[in-house]
Scaffold this motif. Structure first.
Motif, PDB file in Angstrom:
ATOM      1  N   ILE A  58       0.961  -1.112  -0.023  1.00 50.62           N
ATOM      2  CA  ILE A  58       0.077   0.045  -0.053  1.00 50.62           C
ATOM      3  C   ILE A  58       0.890   1.281  -0.097  1.00 50.62           C
ATOM      4  CG2 ILE A  58      -1.844   1.411   1.620  1.00 50.62           C
ATOM      5  CD1 ILE A  58      -2.898  -1.280   2.068  1.00 50.62           C
ATOM      6  N   ASN A  59       1.915   1.261   0.908  1.00 57.32           N
ATOM      7  CA  ASN A  59       2.785   2.403   0.993  1.00 57.32           C
ATOM      8  C   ASN A  59       3.656   2.640  -0.288  1.00 57.32           C
ATOM      9  OD1 ASN A  59       1.740   3.801   3.461  1.00 57.32           O
ATOM     10  ND2 ASN A  59       2.837   2.093   4.660  1.00 57.32           N
ATOM     11  N   VAL A  60       4.111   1.685  -0.810  1.00 55.47           N
ATOM     12  CA  VAL A  60       4.957   1.524  -2.099  1.00 55.47           C
ATOM     13  C   VAL A  60       4.065   2.106  -3.147  1.00 55.47           C
ATOM     14  CG1 VAL A  60       5.934   0.183  -3.987  1.00 55.47           C
ATOM     15  CG2 VAL A  60       6.616  -0.166  -1.447  1.00 55.47           C
ATOM     16  N   ASN A  61       2.963   1.595  -3.104  1.00 58.22           N
ATOM     17  CA  ASN A  61       1.923   2.183  -4.528  1.00 58.22           C
ATOM     18  C   ASN A  61       1.696   3.721  -4.184  1.00 58.22           C
ATOM     19  OD1 ASN A  61       2.039  -0.203  -5.828  1.00 58.22           O
ATOM     20  ND2 ASN A  61       0.082  -1.185  -4.576  1.00 58.22           N
ATOM     21  N   ARG A  62       1.558   4.107  -2.977  1.00 57.02           N
ATOM     22  CA  ARG A  62       1.026   5.534  -2.394  1.00 57.02           C
ATOM     23  C   ARG A  62       2.354   6.455  -2.957  1.00 57.02           C
ATOM     24  NH1 ARG A  62       2.295   6.624   2.186  1.00 57.02           N
ATOM     25  NH2 ARG A  62       2.472   8.841   2.433  1.00 57.02           N
ATOM     26  N   LEU A  63       3.430   5.959  -2.450  1.00 59.60           N
ATOM     27  CA  LEU A  63       4.705   6.700  -2.979  1.00 59.60           C
ATOM     28  C   LEU A  63       4.796   7.028  -4.371  1.00 59.60           C
ATOM     29  CD1 LEU A  63       7.180   5.756  -0.010  1.00 59.60           C
ATOM     30  CD2 LEU A  63       6.260   7.840  -0.303  1.00 59.60           C
ATOM     31  N   LEU A  64       4.812   6.045  -5.108  1.00 62.81           N
ATOM     32  CA  LEU A  64       5.007   5.786  -6.366  1.00 62.81           C
ATOM     33  C   LEU A  64       3.797   6.489  -7.182  1.00 62.81           C
ATOM     34  CD1 LEU A  64       6.712   2.247  -6.570  1.00 62.81           C
ATOM     35  CD2 LEU A  64       7.872   4.721  -6.817  1.00 62.81           C
ATOM     36  N   TYR A  65       2.936   6.428  -6.877  1.00 62.71           N
ATOM     37  CA  TYR A  65       1.650   7.277  -7.465  1.00 62.71           C
ATOM     38  C   TYR A  65       1.960   8.752  -7.172  1.00 62.71           C
ATOM     39  CZ  TYR A  65      -2.938   9.145  -8.388  1.00 62.71           C
ATOM     40  OH  TYR A  65      -3.919   9.693  -8.626  1.00 62.71           O
TER      41      TYR A  65
END
Length: 175
Positions: free
Chosen positions: A64-71
């Motif tokens: 979730i956090n990786v996807n959030r940061l990259l988004y």
């Protein structure tokens, strides 16, 4: 005594002699070390010790956090980077060219944190690209945490040295 002078006496803008600055510095780097890519470090340790549901929760939280940061980086990365560079440059010039101690203190907090931000994006990209899970994911999180801690140690050392220099200079020069 006027209102502005009273306010400036209550809020000491000489940051390096202010206890609250040093407490904030410690809290910032402690938090940066504890929250690895937005995941609390105790969650990483629990996943390693217990496995099972704790491991699943950990992997979900990282995803979730990786996807959030990259988004965020994909959508507004250029604008965010431009703004951060503008603020850091303004603090650098105001602090070190014009001698404003408060700007120096903010720069010495913000510049290393921007390095941590870049490291976080780099780690997030590596985790997503490799599809890391389990032991490999924990190893990548540990490596990222060690890099953040190294940046923090260097930042605290440089800030402490500069702060001592500033305090000694003001003490020697008399204000």
């Amino acid at each position: 005594m006027g209102l502005p002078q009273t306010v400036f006496e209550l809020i000491d803008l000489r940051s390096f002699s202010n206890l609250w600055f040093w407490i904030a510095l410690a809290v910032i780097w402690s938090s940066a070390s504890h929250w690895v890519l937005g995941v609390p470090w105790d969650m990483v340790m629990r996943a390693r010790r217990k496995g099972g549901q704790a491991e699943t929760d950990f992997e979900d939280m990282v995803r979730i956090n990786v996807n959030r940061l990259l988004y965020i980086a994909e959508v507004s990365g250029l604008m965010l980077m431009s703004f951060v560079c503008f603020v850091l440059t303004t603090l650098l010039v105001t602090g070190f060219w014009y001698g404003v101690e408060f700007a120096q203190a903010l720069f010495l907090l913000g510049c290393p944190l921007s390095v941590v931000g870049v490291l976080s994006l780099w780690s997030a990209h590596g985790i997503r690209t490799s599809g890391a899970a389990g032991e490999d994911l924990r190893r990548r999180m540990w490596r990222h945490r060690m890099m953040v801690q190294m940046v923090g140690v260097v930042a605290i050392f440089v800030t402490a040295m500069w702060g001592m220099f500033q305090n000694m200079s003001i003490g020697v020069l008399g204000g």
